[in-house]
Structures are given as C-alpha cells and as structure tokens.
Design a protein around this motif. Sequence first.
Motif, PDB file in Angstrom:
ATOM      1  N   THR A 194       0.639  -1.337   0.159  1.00  0.00           N
ATOM      2  CA  THR A 194       0.009  -0.115   0.058  1.00  0.00           C
ATOM      3  C   THR A 194       0.663   0.949  -0.206  1.00  0.00           C
ATOM      4  O   THR A 194       2.451   1.152   0.383  1.00  0.00           O
ATOM      5  CB  THR A 194      -1.200   0.432   1.374  1.00  0.00           C
ATOM      6  OG1 THR A 194       0.057   0.157   2.240  1.00  0.00           O
ATOM      7  CG2 THR A 194      -2.004  -0.805   1.725  1.00  0.00           C
ATOM      8  N   GLU A 250       0.503   3.622   2.143  1.00  0.00           N
ATOM      9  CA  GLU A 250       0.711   4.210   3.515  1.00  0.00           C
ATOM     10  C   GLU A 250       1.330   3.792   4.176  1.00  0.00           C
ATOM     11  O   GLU A 250       2.658   4.284   4.293  1.00  0.00           O
ATOM     12  CB  GLU A 250      -0.485   3.712   4.210  1.00  0.00           C
ATOM     13  CG  GLU A 250      -1.549   4.558   3.542  1.00  0.00           C
ATOM     14  CD  GLU A 250      -2.210   4.364   2.898  1.00  0.00           C
ATOM     15  OE1 GLU A 250      -3.004   5.134   2.392  1.00  0.00           O
ATOM     16  OE2 GLU A 250      -1.909   3.338   1.972  1.00  0.00           O
ATOM     17  N   THR A 251       1.597   2.560   3.618  1.00  0.00           N
ATOM     18  CA  THR A 251       2.913   1.532   4.301  1.00  0.00           C
ATOM     19  C   THR A 251       4.754   1.693   2.865  1.00  0.00           C
ATOM     20  O   THR A 251       5.511   1.815   4.337  1.00  0.00           O
ATOM     21  CB  THR A 251       3.087   0.417   3.928  1.00  0.00           C
ATOM     22  OG1 THR A 251       1.616  -0.341   4.940  1.00  0.00           O
ATOM     23  CG2 THR A 251       4.154  -0.940   4.384  1.00  0.00           C
ATOM     24  N   GLU A 260       5.176   5.189   2.830  1.00  0.00           N
ATOM     25  CA  GLU A 260       5.101   6.592   3.548  1.00  0.00           C
ATOM     26  C   GLU A 260       6.250   5.903   4.388  1.00  0.00           C
ATOM     27  O   GLU A 260       7.482   6.661   5.426  1.00  0.00           O
ATOM     28  CB  GLU A 260       4.232   7.060   4.067  1.00  0.00           C
ATOM     29  CG  GLU A 260       3.804   7.489   2.287  1.00  0.00           C
ATOM     30  CD  GLU A 260       1.974   8.366   2.993  1.00  0.00           C
ATOM     31  OE1 GLU A 260       1.771   8.341   3.491  1.00  0.00           O
ATOM     32  OE2 GLU A 260       1.832   9.005   1.377  1.00  0.00           O
TER      33      GLU A 260
END
Length: 378
Positions: free
Chosen positions: A245, A247-248, A250
């Motif tokens: 993902t 978010e991961t 980041e």
Amino acid sequence: MIKQQLAERLQQIFEHLHKHPEISWNEVETTAYLVDFLRSEGLDPQTFPDMTGLYVDIGKGTPTVGFRTDIDALWQKVNGVFQANHSCGHDGHMTVALGVVLLLKELEPTLSGAVRILFQPAEEKAQGAKAFVDQGVVDPLQFLFGAHVRPLIELEDGTYAPALYHGAAKLFTGEIHGVEAHGARPEQGANAIEAAGALIDGLKRIWISPAESASIKMTQIQGGGASTNIIPGNASFSIDARAQTNETMEALTAGFEKAAGAVSTLYDVSIDYNVDAHIVAAQVSDTAKSILEQAIINVAGEENCAPDAITPGGEDFHFYTYSKPELQTTMLGLGCGVTPGLHHPEMTFNQKHLPTGAEIITQALVLALQQTERSDTK
C-alpha cells in the motif's frame, strides 16, 4: 467484425510488435507503426513534439472514458546478447488496444460519447504516466482502464480478473561522504563503508505491522579503491523498497530517512540520496471494477471471471489515480498462461486470449460511457 477475422488481424499485429521491441523513451518506430495503423483506420492520432507515445479519440465530443496501453520493452540479455525484448507483455497489451480500436470503430455510430486510447511510453522506467499527466492527456477522463497479462501463479489460463492490486516500489540511490585516512589511524577518518553497514542494519530495524506486506533492503554498495590501507571516505548505494500500500511505503520512507539521519550523526558522515523511481500502489475504483467485472461476464462468462489479483509487482498505470484521485481506474488481469514468468527473457503467453481481452475492454468502455451519461443527466 466476426471473432475469427479479429483474431487473424490481431495475430498479424502482435507478430509485428513482438519482432520490433524498443526500450523506454526510444519507441520511435513503434509510435510510427501505431500512427500509421490508426490513420489507415480513418482516425487522427495525436503525437508529441518532444517524446514518443500518442493518443487517439473515437466518437463524438470530449472523451470521458479511456483505455491505456504501454508500448516500451525491457533491455535484457537474450541468448547471450543484450537487446530490447517484450518480456513483460507490452506487445500483447498494444495488440489488445488496437483490437479495441477496431471494435470501437464498428460501434462508433452508436457510441453515446467519445473514448480516448492512450499509447503510453516508458512504463518500465515508471516515467510515462507522469509525462502523460503533465501533458493533460487524462484531464477530461472520468474512467480509465488498463490491462496486463498475468502469470499462471496468479490467474488460470483463460480467466480474467476485474482488478490488479499492484504494490508500491521506490528506488533510492545515494552517496555517503566521510573522510579518508591512513589505515593505521582510523580515528582520523570517517569510514564510509562502515557507515553503509550501519545503514543496512538500520533498515532492518524499520518495523512494519506484520499484517502489511513490505520490504526495504540495500541492493548495491560500492566503496573504497585499489589501496587496501586507506580508510574509505566515500561509498555509493542503492536501496529497493516495496510495499503493498502507499501508506506502508510512506512508513518505509520515513524509516529510511530516520536511519540515514541517525547514521550520519553517529559516524560523522553526510548521506545524500535521490528517489530514482517511485511506483505507487493500486487505488482501484469500486465503480470501475464493477463495470469491468460486468464486461468480463458479458464476454467470457461468469465462470471465467476470476477474483481480484494481488501481486507484489509494480505498475506505472496507478500513477494516474495517484495524481488525479477523482479519476476512476482499474486494470484487467489477462489470464493467458504467462511462463516462465514476467520479465523472463524467454517469456511466452497464450496469444489466443488477446481478442477476448479486446472485447472485454471494449464492453467496459461502452458501459463506462453509459455510466458517465447517467451521471451527467442527474
């Protein structure tokens, strides 16, 4: 156009494209071939003055839905010789796109709007989608579909998935600047190789939830010179990061930056780095996926509609939604028996499914046009 006629024409197209691969940003002859083909069909393809690739609109008015194909090949050793090679299936994707063109041409009088077909360069360098975004190619679109051939480990031969959930990828390259010194006086220097070792150790301490798929690791390191009695003052490195993902990714990026800062302080070195490539993870639109799923069922039957495919690989296509969150996207997974695997120099796949892929995408584009028409009338 009956299925047999479509299959025969697409086979000729595929054979030409397969025999004439070109690497990223060098797809000159490929672009020319596509332009000539589209003009022969009475269409008006649009090219760019400073880069390869093109797009073409079919139907009346401003296009609201589109299909994107990639046109570049990989550079790899094949039978002992380095050369351009279509081992990622882009020759097949272009064939599907031209099949869509042929089918849409027949449907053009009945289309409720216009469709844009994008022939994007430099997918393998993760740069082509950004270039098309910068050129405004997707600005008028509400829906954008893509397609990719899939290996047997992901999709059975002859099945089709309405979404491909690719992961995110980042490539960092950098340099560590320390101080050279005599090997007998290490306290007078700042050892860049030791700092690189500490950075490797720091990467191992980036903790990600075990429920998330992610990895970050150093893949290249070079430091020191011919003399072994000198404390090395400089080293260069590459780091490969992967996450399912955005978010991961980041979180991985933040962890790398923290590790680099800590090593710089502890070893009294400076660390400079760049992000050479950033491929974002898939952000699939439920509406676009629902449309594509219906298209698969309509063309290939419900029994051949496979579940969504989740893959750790990356795909430049997803940058479109990353840059324009309002754009609704999904990718068709073409289960066509890719063996031994994507990017293998001797990769092959079952070409007989390409016409079906073209039919599915055409059906999805028609359904998406109807969706945008309903939205506009509300």
